[in-house]
Design a protein around this motif. Structure first.
Motif, mmCIF file in Angstrom:
data_model
loop_
_atom_site.group_PDB
_atom_site.id
_atom_site.type_symbol
_atom_site.label_atom_id
_atom_site.label_comp_id
_atom_site.label_asym_id
_atom_site.label_seq_id
_atom_site.Cartn_x
_atom_site.Cartn_y
_atom_site.Cartn_z
ATOM 1 N N PRO A 1 115.565 -46.290 25.618
ATOM 2 C CA PRO A 1 114.494 -45.770 26.468
ATOM 3 C C PRO A 1 113.153 -46.361 26.057
ATOM 4 O O PRO A 1 112.916 -46.664 24.893
ATOM 5 C CB PRO A 1 114.536 -44.260 26.219
ATOM 6 C CG PRO A 1 115.181 -44.112 24.890
ATOM 7 C CD PRO A 1 116.118 -45.265 24.749
ATOM 8 N N LYS A 2 112.300 -46.514 27.029
ATOM 9 C CA LYS A 2 110.988 -47.117 26.781
ATOM 10 C C LYS A 2 109.866 -46.134 27.090
ATOM 11 O O LYS A 2 108.883 -46.473 27.704
ATOM 12 C CB LYS A 2 110.841 -48.389 27.600
ATOM 13 C CG LYS A 2 111.797 -49.467 27.125
ATOM 14 C CD LYS A 2 111.911 -50.593 28.100
ATOM 15 C CE LYS A 2 112.910 -51.611 27.663
ATOM 16 N NZ LYS A 2 114.224 -51.128 27.375
ATOM 17 N N ARG A 3 110.047 -44.882 26.659
ATOM 18 C CA ARG A 3 109.016 -43.866 26.864
ATOM 19 C C ARG A 3 108.275 -43.662 25.550
ATOM 20 O O ARG A 3 108.745 -42.962 24.667
ATOM 21 C CB ARG A 3 109.645 -42.552 27.315
ATOM 22 C CG ARG A 3 110.270 -42.653 28.699
ATOM 23 C CD ARG A 3 111.081 -41.450 28.954
ATOM 24 N NE ARG A 3 112.276 -41.633 28.107
ATOM 25 C CZ ARG A 3 113.275 -40.799 28.011
ATOM 26 N NH1 ARG A 3 113.262 -39.686 28.671
ATOM 27 N NH2 ARG A 3 114.310 -41.048 27.246
ATOM 28 N N TYR A 4 107.138 -44.290 25.428
ATOM 29 C CA TYR A 4 106.357 -44.166 24.213
ATOM 30 C C TYR A 4 105.292 -43.098 24.408
ATOM 31 O O TYR A 4 104.682 -42.986 25.471
ATOM 32 C CB TYR A 4 105.691 -45.493 23.862
ATOM 33 C CG TYR A 4 106.694 -46.585 23.565
ATOM 34 C CD1 TYR A 4 107.418 -46.559 22.389
ATOM 35 C CD2 TYR A 4 106.919 -47.611 24.463
ATOM 36 C CE1 TYR A 4 108.348 -47.540 22.112
ATOM 37 C CE2 TYR A 4 107.844 -48.594 24.192
ATOM 38 C CZ TYR A 4 108.551 -48.555 23.011
ATOM 39 O OH TYR A 4 109.462 -49.530 22.745
ATOM 40 N N ASN A 5 105.084 -42.306 23.379
ATOM 41 C CA ASN A 5 103.994 -41.338 23.387
ATOM 42 C C ASN A 5 103.354 -41.333 22.007
ATOM 43 O O ASN A 5 103.763 -42.050 21.105
ATOM 44 C CB ASN A 5 104.491 -39.945 23.796
ATOM 45 C CG ASN A 5 105.598 -39.445 22.899
ATOM 46 O OD1 ASN A 5 105.708 -39.841 21.746
ATOM 47 N ND2 ASN A 5 106.438 -38.581 23.447
ATOM 48 N N LYS B 1 105.677 -40.512 19.001
ATOM 49 C CA LYS B 1 106.625 -41.561 18.626
ATOM 50 C C LYS B 1 105.953 -42.696 17.876
ATOM 51 O O LYS B 1 106.579 -43.356 17.056
ATOM 52 C CB LYS B 1 107.311 -42.131 19.863
ATOM 53 C CG LYS B 1 108.550 -41.404 20.252
ATOM 54 C CD LYS B 1 109.288 -42.219 21.271
ATOM 55 C CE LYS B 1 110.621 -41.580 21.571
ATOM 56 N NZ LYS B 1 111.375 -42.348 22.532
#
Length: 130
Positions: free
Chosen positions: A41-45, A48
């Motif tokens: 997954p490429k959901r950066y926050n 993370k």
């Protein structure tokens, strides 16, 4: 005349299997990184992207070049010392039959020495995480 036939040609380089194993290992590492990048997954926050130190909040002192407690380094050195001592048990176990009683006595002395060092560190509080 009956001569033995070698399965390896005389011009073969003995380092070829080592190079092949290294290439397989390198290929597996590259494949793992690429597969993880493509399928993950490429959901950066913000959470993370923060530094993670074993479940505790990162200390700003260490990030700015501050000092680590000496206890950290002592624990690391103890781990390395005891780990290296345990590695000496493997060759002994492999050649146990060939060494006979002499090998058994020598290993008992070695394990006794390791145990004395372990007991000393334990009594001095070297294994406490406080």
């Amino acid at each position: 005349m009956n001569s033995k036939i070698s399965s390896v040609p005389a011009t073969s380089n003995p380092y070829v299997p080592i190079l092949v194993l290294g290439a397989i290992g390198f290929g597996f590492a590259v494949f793992s990184i690429v597969a993880g990048a493509l399928t993950g997954p490429k959901r950066y926050n913000r959470a993370k992207l923060d530094a993670y130190e074993c479940g505790i909040e990162p200390s700003p002192q260490a990030a700015e070049g501050g000092r680590f407690p000496v206890k950290y380094f002592l624990t690391a050195m103890l781990f390395i010392i005891f780990d290296i001592e345990i590695v000496f048990l493997y060759p002994w176990a492999v050649s146990f039959d060939a060494l006979g009683l002499f090998g058994l006595i020598e290993m008992a002395i070695f394990i006794g020495t390791v145990f004395v060092a372990y007991a000393y560190v334990w009594r001095r509080g070297g294994l406490e995480w406080d």
